[in-house]
Every structure is written in C-alpha cells, then in structure tokens.
Enzyme design. Structure first.
Site, short mmCIF file in Angstrom:
data_model
loop_
_atom_site.label_atom_id
_atom_site.label_comp_id
_atom_site.label_asym_id
_atom_site.label_seq_id
_atom_site.Cartn_x
_atom_site.Cartn_y
_atom_site.Cartn_z
N SER A 162 -6.99 5.58 3.92
CA SER A 162 -7.05 4.70 2.75
C SER A 162 -7.40 3.28 3.18
O SER A 162 -8.18 2.59 2.52
CB SER A 162 -5.70 4.67 2.03
OG SER A 162 -5.58 5.75 1.14
N THR A 171 -4.66 13.42 5.40
CA THR A 171 -3.24 13.59 5.71
C THR A 171 -3.02 14.92 6.42
O THR A 171 -2.34 14.99 7.46
CB THR A 171 -2.39 13.50 4.43
OG1 THR A 171 -2.73 12.30 3.74
CG2 THR A 171 -0.91 13.50 4.75
N ASP A 206 -0.35 10.84 -4.46
CA ASP A 206 0.77 11.53 -3.81
C ASP A 206 0.95 12.80 -4.64
O ASP A 206 0.00 13.25 -5.31
CB ASP A 206 2.03 10.63 -3.81
CG ASP A 206 3.17 11.20 -2.94
OD1 ASP A 206 3.11 11.04 -1.72
OD2 ASP A 206 4.10 11.82 -3.48
N LYS A 235 0.87 -1.18 0.00
CA LYS A 235 0.00 0.00 0.00
C LYS A 235 0.90 1.23 0.00
O LYS A 235 1.85 1.33 0.78
CB LYS A 235 -0.87 -0.02 1.27
CG LYS A 235 -1.83 1.15 1.38
CD LYS A 235 -3.17 0.82 0.75
CE LYS A 235 -4.00 2.06 0.45
NZ LYS A 235 -3.70 2.70 -0.84
N LYS A 252 5.44 2.05 -3.06
CA LYS A 252 5.29 3.39 -3.63
C LYS A 252 5.50 3.26 -5.12
O LYS A 252 6.15 2.32 -5.59
CB LYS A 252 6.33 4.34 -3.02
CG LYS A 252 5.94 5.80 -3.08
CD LYS A 252 4.95 6.22 -2.01
CE LYS A 252 4.49 7.64 -2.22
NZ LYS A 252 3.69 8.14 -1.10
P1 NAP Z 1 0.23 17.86 -4.17
O1 NAP Z 1 -1.23 17.97 -3.91
O2 NAP Z 1 0.70 17.51 -5.53
O3 NAP Z 1 0.92 19.20 -3.66
C1 NAP Z 1 2.31 19.32 -3.61
C2 NAP Z 1 2.66 20.75 -3.20
O4 NAP Z 1 4.04 20.82 -2.95
C3 NAP Z 1 2.35 21.77 -4.29
O5 NAP Z 1 2.07 22.99 -3.70
C4 NAP Z 1 3.67 21.80 -5.05
O6 NAP Z 1 3.91 23.00 -5.79
C5 NAP Z 1 4.67 21.69 -3.91
N1 NAP Z 1 5.89 21.04 -4.41
C6 NAP Z 1 6.01 19.79 -4.91
N2 NAP Z 1 7.26 19.55 -5.30
C7 NAP Z 1 7.94 20.68 -5.04
C8 NAP Z 1 9.28 21.07 -5.21
N3 NAP Z 1 10.20 20.22 -5.72
N4 NAP Z 1 9.63 22.32 -4.81
C9 NAP Z 1 8.72 23.16 -4.27
N5 NAP Z 1 7.43 22.85 -4.11
C10 NAP Z 1 7.05 21.64 -4.47
O7 NAP Z 1 0.89 16.73 -3.22
P2 NAP Z 1 0.44 16.32 -1.75
O8 NAP Z 1 -0.40 15.10 -1.88
O9 NAP Z 1 -0.07 17.49 -1.00
O10 NAP Z 1 1.84 15.82 -1.14
C11 NAP Z 1 2.71 16.72 -0.46
C12 NAP Z 1 3.67 15.94 0.41
O11 NAP Z 1 2.94 15.14 1.36
C13 NAP Z 1 4.58 14.94 -0.32
O12 NAP Z 1 5.82 14.85 0.36
C14 NAP Z 1 3.83 13.63 -0.17
O13 NAP Z 1 4.70 12.50 -0.31
C15 NAP Z 1 3.32 13.77 1.26
N6 NAP Z 1 2.19 12.92 1.62
C16 NAP Z 1 1.02 12.98 0.92
C17 NAP Z 1 -0.05 12.19 1.30
C18 NAP Z 1 -1.39 12.28 0.64
O14 NAP Z 1 -2.33 11.69 1.16
N7 NAP Z 1 -1.55 13.03 -0.45
C19 NAP Z 1 0.10 11.30 2.38
C20 NAP Z 1 1.30 11.27 3.08
C21 NAP Z 1 2.33 12.10 2.69
P3 NAP Z 1 3.83 22.96 -7.42
O15 NAP Z 1 2.39 22.70 -7.71
O16 NAP Z 1 4.32 24.28 -7.85
O17 NAP Z 1 4.72 21.83 -7.84
#
Ligand code: NAP
Length: 448
Positions: free
Chosen positions: A380, A210, A166, A90, A126
């Site tokens: 999830s 999250t 993600d 997962k 992943k």
């Molecule tokens: P998301 O909806 O795609 O949002 C990502 C955010 O981070 C956007 O604002 C993006 O800006 C910014 N970002 C991404 N890469 C970047 C970079 N290299 N430099 C600067 N800004 C960056 O993704 P998310 O689901 O919120 O995930 C964010 C984090 O939480 C990740 O580390 C992910 O692994 C972690 N996470 C997510 C979940 C989940 O349920 N979604 C669960 C556990 C952990 P831009 O749009 O400009 O790229």
C-alpha cells in the site's frame, strides 16, 4: 513483566474496559518490552508507552443506509487514528458484524508496530463498521459505502490518513468508497485510499501482497533451519484475500496446501487446493467453501464449522489467514504433535496467547502477524509512492520490492531478537524493532 509495564498495562485496562482484544494486543507487546525499558529509561520518563496506548483520535459515527426493499438500517462506523509519528495514519477498514471499538483498537495498535517494521513512512490506524456485507446486493453494498464515506471523508487525505481494505473490504468496496470521496471533495486524490483498481490508480501486486508476503516470511524463517517451502504440507484457514494468495504463493514454491475455510467450515483436498477453482467460487461468485468440495468431487472432504477445524489436519506449516483468536492451545498441541515446523500469521492475532506460548516452547518457528502479514501495508505504501509520482510500476518490479521488504522485516526481527538475548523469538524481535523506531520518532517530536 517489569513492574512499571505491569502498572501501565493495568491503567490501559482500566481506561478501556471490556475491550478484550485490545487488552490482548497490548499485553503481547508489553511482554516483549522488559529489556527495552531497562536499556532506555528515557522512554518511560517521556511517557512514550502511555502515549502509544492512547489513540491520537477516535472517530465513531452513524452510518444510515437503505436496503433494496426501502428499509432503513443504521450501522456504526469507526476510525481510530492511533499514531502518526512516522507518517500519515495508515491501516485498513473492516466490515464485519463482530466489529466494535475494541476490535478496531486492537487492530490499530498492532498497525503502529507493523507499519514501523515495513521501514516506510506510515503511521498506524484502523477503521470499519459492524455492517455485514454477507448476502447484501451490489447496490446495497454501494449505498452503504457511500454513506460511510459521507462522514469519513472529513477525516482522511493523502497527507492525513490513508485507509485500505481488510475483512469484508476488497477492491469493490474501495471503488465505491473512492468514488464517493472524489464526488464529495471534487478532487482526484489517488493517494487517499489504497487497494484501488489498477486502471484508476491502484498498484499491481497489492491484492496478492499480504498472502504472498506471509509465505515469503515463512520461507525466510525456514531458511534459518536449512529448510524451504518446497515439499511442505500446509494448512491454511480462510478463503479471502490473504488466504487465497498465500495458498497460491505456497504452491508456487513447491508446497502442498491441503485446506481452505470460511465461517461455514473447511475443505480438505489431499491432492492440494486448486487455486483457480477456489478463486472462481470465492472471488467471482462470492459463494461458500462447501461449493469447492462439490466441484472437485469425492476426493475432497467438506467439514462443517461445528464438526472440526482446519487445525485438526496434520501439517508441517500452518498459515492462519482468517480472523483473530481462531487457533487456541488445543489446536496448537495437535499441530505440534503432527510435526509442525513453522507458522506465520497471515491474519491479525489469529493465535491465542497460550497457543503462541505452546508453539514457542515446542521450538516451532513462529512468525507474528505484525511482521508476517506486513506485506499488504508495505505494498500500500508502494501504491502511495506511485500515486505521488503519477507512476505505475510493473508487476515484476513491485513483486521484487515486496520480496526485499519481507526479507528485510524477517532479518530485522531475527537480529533484534538476538540483540536482546531472545534468539529465534520473532514475537520479541518484531515488537522491539517496531516499538523502538516509533518511540525514537516520538521522542524527537516532543510531547504532542
Ligand atoms: P477477507 O477477504 O474478507 O476474508 C476473510 C476470510 O476469513 C473469509 O474466508 C471469512 O469467511 C473468514 N472469516 C472472517 N471472519 C471469520 C470468523 N469470525 N470466523 C470464521 N471465519 C472468518 O479478509 P482478508 O483481507 O483476507 O483478511 C483476513 C485476515 O488478514 C484478517 O485478520 C485481516 O485483518 C488480516 N490482514 C489482511 C490484510 C489485507 O491486505 N487484506 C493485511 C494484513 C492483515 P466468511 O466469508 O465466511 O466470513
């Protein structure tokens, strides 16, 4: 670090050259495990750690797709099925141009321990691609997702491997992926993906989980010092799924969140981020963060990416919710000097190792991602439960379960850190508690 652990870590580095994020994630876990390998020598004898560092299966595949102009593009797809001792693999899918095997392996490795901490029967995995969704039309994203699933479908299933979202993969992409899975297999197998829309098998609270979970975890950490989120000044990075929902929950609990960011820069809103405006720009219009400053007027400052970071702003609580290694030692020092009390990692590994050391030395309550952001994968797993029983729970019931799970994860990390002589060290508590449960399951299952 114990000599056996150090030797094993060298071996992992040698076998996985150039994968610096994976090396960083392995180091972070190993640094917590000295007391465990001493207390339970049988784990080393059974090669548990060596086995844990080697994914059970790694799939790399070509993803061909055609853009709106008829030009053909080739991306690379990945699924790393790391560990299935506790349940089906997962973990989410990430679509971002920076993705390579080392990114997916660091995330998959973290996911083993995170999923273990949730207490749910799920293994760790992943996946993702170096596809860049930015600037792509809806049809291009759909064609890419369909091509990606045309290979991935062979490797997943509700009892095998259950991907979710993600970075770059939200409800829209999960919809296209599920549509293609259903079409190829001729099965309405809801439990094969999570993060689905509520009308076709998704769970209420999954989109919020999250971000909400990270704030619930922070609230629990603050409680150990007789504090709460109420009245805190909070800096948040990112403006995606995790960040927006963390902002929302923090403000619901009485905090004032003054920043949000994306890769183009950050906004500082002294009055507190207006979540509805932010959602409209980022979730509905898929716009850039500078637009927030335009709409909110002159009281809001936009700082372009090269001119500063969210961490330059004074705060008592920090929630990094964007990406890995976005907060370094200098950032940590500024936050500590500004009076930081607590930090919870909404993103995966957003703080560098030396930033974490600085926070811990300064006595900042530090919640590592594998515990603090586990609310997403936990919900999830609740979605999988609902799918298996063909049921749909209310928002209130699911939110209550999330609260219980996050409180339980907090308490387990806290108590484990205490038990192993590192009181208040949530990094050690999370790594040890997550590790022991998987290790015990692997011992029971034999050498497989
Ligand atoms: P998301 O909806 O795609 O949002 C990502 C955010 O981070 C956007 O604002 C993006 O800006 C910014 N970002 C991404 N890469 C970047 C970079 N290299 N430099 C600067 N800004 C960056 O993704 P998310 O689901 O919120 O995930 C964010 C984090 O939480 C990740 O580390 C992910 O692994 C972690 N996470 C997510 C979940 C989940 O349920 N979604 C669960 C556990 C952990 P831009 O749009 O400009 O790229």
């Amino acid at each position: 670090m114990d000599a056996r652990l150090a030797r094993l870590r060298e071996e992992v580095f040698r076998r996985n050259p150039g994968e610096s994020e994976f090396h960083q994630a392995v180091t972070e876990v190993f640094e917590s495990l000295d007391p465990v390998v001493n207390k339970y020598p049988e784990y080393a004898e059974a090669g548990i750690l060596s086995r844990m560092c080697e994914p059970e299966r790694q799939i790399i595949f070509r993803v061909p797709w055609m853009d709106d102009q008829g030009q053909v593009h080739i991306n690379r797809g990945f699924r790393v099925e790391f560990n299935s001792a506790l349940g089906p693999y997962k973990g989410g899918l990430r679509f971002h141009p920076s993705v390579y095997l080392g990114t997916i392996k660091f995330l998959g490795f973290e996911q083993i321990f995170k999923n273990s901490l949730t207490g749910m029967p799920i293994g760790g995995a992943k996946g993702g691609s170096d596809f860049d969704p930015a600037g792509r039309s809806q049809n291009e994203v759909m064609r890419f997702c369909q091509s990606f699933m045309t290979e991935l479908y062979r490797h997943i299933g509700e009892y095998t491997d259950v991907p979710a979202g993600d970075i770059g993969v939200g409800g829209r992409e999960i919809g296209y992926l599920f549509g293609q899975y259903k079409r190829i297999t001729n099965r309405y197998e809801s439990g094969v993906l999570t993060g689905k829309g509520v009308s076709w098998g998704g769970s209420l609270v999954r989109p919020e989980a999250t971000g909400y979970g990270a704030v619930i975890f922070t609230e629990q950490m603050l409680k150990t010092r007789g504090l709460s989120m109420d009245g805190q000044t909070v800096v948040v990075s990112g403006s995606g799924n995790v960040a927006i929902n963390a902002i929302d929950k923090a403000q619901e609990l009485g905090a004032k969140v003054v920043t949000a960011s994306d890769s183009s820069g950050y906004v500082y809103d002294e009055a507190g981020i207006d979540v509805e405006t932010l959602r409209q720009i980022k979730e509905v219009e898929r716009g850039r963060i500078s637009e927030y400053a335009v709409r909110r007027g002159s009281s809001v400052k936009f700082v372009p990416a090269g001119d500063g970071k969210v961490w330059d702003v004074d705060a008592t609580v920090a929630l990094p919710c964007a990406t890995q290694n976005e907060l370094n030692r200098d950032d940590a020092k500024h936050l500590i000097n500004s009076g930081l009390v607590a930090l919870a990692e909404g993103a995966n590994m957003p703080c560098t190792a030396d930033a974490i050391a600085a926070f811990q030395q300064a006595g900042v309550l530090f919640g590592p991602g594998k515990a603090a952001n586990a609310g997403g994968v936990a919900t999830s797993a609740l979605e999988m439960q609902q799918n298996a029983s063909r049921d749909a729970w209310s928002f209130e019931h699911t939110a209550e379960r999330l609260h219980e799970i996050m409180t339980d994860i907090h308490d387990r990390c806290y108590e484990t850190a205490d038990e192993f002589g590192m009181p208040g060290n949530y990094v050690a508590g999370a790594n040890i508690a997550g590790f022991v449960k998987v290790a015990d399951a692997m011992m029971a299952l034999g050498v497989v």
